[in-house]
Design a protein around this motif. Sequence first.
Motif, mmCIF file in Angstrom:
data_model
loop_
_atom_site.group_PDB
_atom_site.id
_atom_site.type_symbol
_atom_site.label_atom_id
_atom_site.label_comp_id
_atom_site.label_asym_id
_atom_site.label_seq_id
_atom_site.Cartn_x
_atom_site.Cartn_y
_atom_site.Cartn_z
ATOM 1 N N LEU A 14 0.852 -1.186 0.000
ATOM 2 C CA LEU A 14 0.000 0.000 0.000
ATOM 3 C C LEU A 14 0.888 1.236 0.000
ATOM 4 O O LEU A 14 1.717 1.426 0.891
ATOM 5 C CB LEU A 14 -0.868 -0.044 1.257
ATOM 6 C CG LEU A 14 -2.071 0.869 1.349
ATOM 7 C CD1 LEU A 14 -2.949 0.764 0.108
ATOM 8 C CD2 LEU A 14 -2.877 0.510 2.581
ATOM 9 N N GLY A 41 4.848 -6.291 5.421
ATOM 10 C CA GLY A 41 5.534 -6.028 4.147
ATOM 11 C C GLY A 41 6.729 -5.128 4.315
ATOM 12 O O GLY A 41 7.661 -5.441 5.065
ATOM 13 N N ASN A 44 5.124 0.192 5.589
ATOM 14 C CA ASN A 44 4.492 1.509 5.380
ATOM 15 C C ASN A 44 3.506 1.838 6.496
ATOM 16 O O ASN A 44 3.500 2.955 7.024
ATOM 17 C CB ASN A 44 3.729 1.536 4.052
ATOM 18 C CG ASN A 44 4.643 1.322 2.872
ATOM 19 O OD1 ASN A 44 5.858 1.494 3.000
ATOM 20 N ND2 ASN A 44 4.095 0.927 1.743
ATOM 21 N N ASP A 63 7.540 -13.626 5.026
ATOM 22 C CA ASP A 63 8.670 -13.514 4.104
ATOM 23 C C ASP A 63 9.959 -13.210 4.882
ATOM 24 O O ASP A 63 10.069 -12.183 5.552
ATOM 25 C CB ASP A 63 8.350 -12.379 3.118
ATOM 26 C CG ASP A 63 9.375 -12.266 2.005
ATOM 27 O OD1 ASP A 63 10.591 -12.228 2.298
ATOM 28 O OD2 ASP A 63 8.955 -12.192 0.841
ATOM 29 N N ASP A 84 4.398 -17.818 9.324
ATOM 30 C CA ASP A 84 3.110 -17.845 8.636
ATOM 31 C C ASP A 84 2.012 -17.662 9.679
ATOM 32 O O ASP A 84 1.928 -18.444 10.622
ATOM 33 C CB ASP A 84 2.984 -19.206 7.938
ATOM 34 C CG ASP A 84 1.691 -19.348 7.150
ATOM 35 O OD1 ASP A 84 0.738 -18.603 7.437
ATOM 36 O OD2 ASP A 84 1.659 -20.207 6.254
ATOM 37 N N ILE A 85 1.208 -16.646 9.506
ATOM 38 C CA ILE A 85 0.146 -16.375 10.486
ATOM 39 C C ILE A 85 -0.759 -17.597 10.691
ATOM 40 O O ILE A 85 -1.237 -17.841 11.796
ATOM 41 C CB ILE A 85 -0.707 -15.137 10.082
ATOM 42 C CG1 ILE A 85 -1.888 -14.883 11.046
ATOM 43 C CG2 ILE A 85 -1.259 -15.245 8.688
ATOM 44 C CD1 ILE A 85 -1.522 -14.402 12.391
ATOM 45 N N ASN A 103 -3.310 -6.280 5.749
ATOM 46 C CA ASN A 103 -3.510 -6.175 4.310
ATOM 47 C C ASN A 103 -2.791 -7.380 3.744
ATOM 48 O O ASN A 103 -1.587 -7.377 3.544
ATOM 49 C CB ASN A 103 -2.917 -4.873 3.786
ATOM 50 C CG ASN A 103 -2.827 -4.869 2.270
ATOM 51 O OD1 ASN A 103 -3.560 -5.583 1.596
ATOM 52 N ND2 ASN A 103 -1.914 -4.075 1.730
HETATM 53 N N1 SAH Z 1 0.652 -4.576 4.759
HETATM 54 C C1 SAH Z 1 1.645 -4.199 3.765
HETATM 55 C C2 SAH Z 1 1.981 -5.359 2.840
HETATM 56 C C3 SAH Z 1 0.853 -5.927 2.035
HETATM 57 S S1 SAH Z 1 1.368 -7.242 0.989
HETATM 58 C C4 SAH Z 1 1.169 -3.013 2.985
HETATM 59 O O1 SAH Z 1 -0.038 -2.739 3.030
HETATM 60 O O2 SAH Z 1 1.957 -2.382 2.325
HETATM 61 C C5 SAH Z 1 0.939 -8.677 1.924
HETATM 62 C C6 SAH Z 1 1.968 -9.010 2.973
HETATM 63 O O3 SAH Z 1 1.560 -10.180 3.669
HETATM 64 C C7 SAH Z 1 3.336 -9.325 2.404
HETATM 65 O O4 SAH Z 1 4.303 -8.670 3.173
HETATM 66 C C8 SAH Z 1 3.451 -10.835 2.526
HETATM 67 O O5 SAH Z 1 4.786 -11.295 2.612
HETATM 68 C C9 SAH Z 1 2.664 -11.075 3.796
HETATM 69 N N2 SAH Z 1 2.116 -12.424 3.930
HETATM 70 C C10 SAH Z 1 1.568 -13.178 2.957
HETATM 71 N N3 SAH Z 1 1.138 -14.333 3.458
HETATM 72 C C11 SAH Z 1 1.397 -14.318 4.782
HETATM 73 C C12 SAH Z 1 1.190 -15.251 5.856
HETATM 74 N N4 SAH Z 1 0.619 -16.419 5.628
HETATM 75 N N5 SAH Z 1 1.583 -14.909 7.104
HETATM 76 C C13 SAH Z 1 2.167 -13.705 7.343
HETATM 77 N N6 SAH Z 1 2.402 -12.801 6.372
HETATM 78 C C14 SAH Z 1 2.032 -13.097 5.109
#
Ligand code: SAH
Length: 263
Positions: A14, A41, A44, A63, A84-85, A103
Amino acid sequence: MKIRPKKSLGQNFLKDNNILDLIIKLGDIKSKNTVIEIGPGTGNLTNEIIKKNPLKLIVIEKDNELAKNLKIKFKENIKLINQDILKIKDEDLVNENMIIFGNLPYNISTQILINWIRISNLKNYCKRFILLFQKEVADRIIAEENSNKYGRLSILSSWKFNIKKIIDINPNSFYPIPKVKSSLLVFEPKQKHHNLINPKNLEHVTNIFFNQRRKMIKKPLKILFENFEQVATSLSLDLKLRPQNIKNSTYYKICSIYEKSLK
Ligand code: SAH
């Protein structure tokens, strides 16, 4: 540092400051709140959350590369969980006065929502969730009866939460630009909800009904109850209705009758 966004992890960051401001405003973070940010991510939103000085900020990022960067960037200001959540037991995250931001890839947001719905006494801990969903999924969550979008997700969510759709978000607000529109939803736990023995029973009941959403409700009722006609009469249900014509409060009652029948 050059970040190459990973499609497999739904990485669309975002970048729209107006939306970031709006999310923070909706969060209404006070110094007594524990904040959980899922999928931070590049940080931000994390950055803005820190400015609000919550009691504690827990961020969960799957990640490894992004997690490493977050640690360097935010140091002691965050408690980072590089996992992983979906592999974390939600009960382990429960804190008092919690506010949760996310997000995430939409399928994960949906799963998180369902996992949190399963937690009993959620209202005692959790103030609110501010979650971004793919617009189609958000529309299903907030749908009411007699709509094609109404279904399991609407019934399960409104069992525990008051839900408000705030705004649709244009793909241009993200980098890289996703193919779909998103919507921002706020969930607040209901102070009172229909009492059930086990949320999984509601998941099961709604599954049976909406597996064949075009069929008349006689069929799922017959699957669930030997005395299905009696159940229908007791709830004044016309057996010719379709699952989408039944109010969510009626589904909670059906589930209670189902739970009694299991005893
Ligand atoms: N919240 C940030 C990033 C959004 S992108 C923003 O709004 O800018 C989605 C994010 O979720 C990424 O950083 C990705 O690596 C993370 N993600 C994806 N699957 C996930 C999971 N199972 N557990 C934790 N994080 C995860």
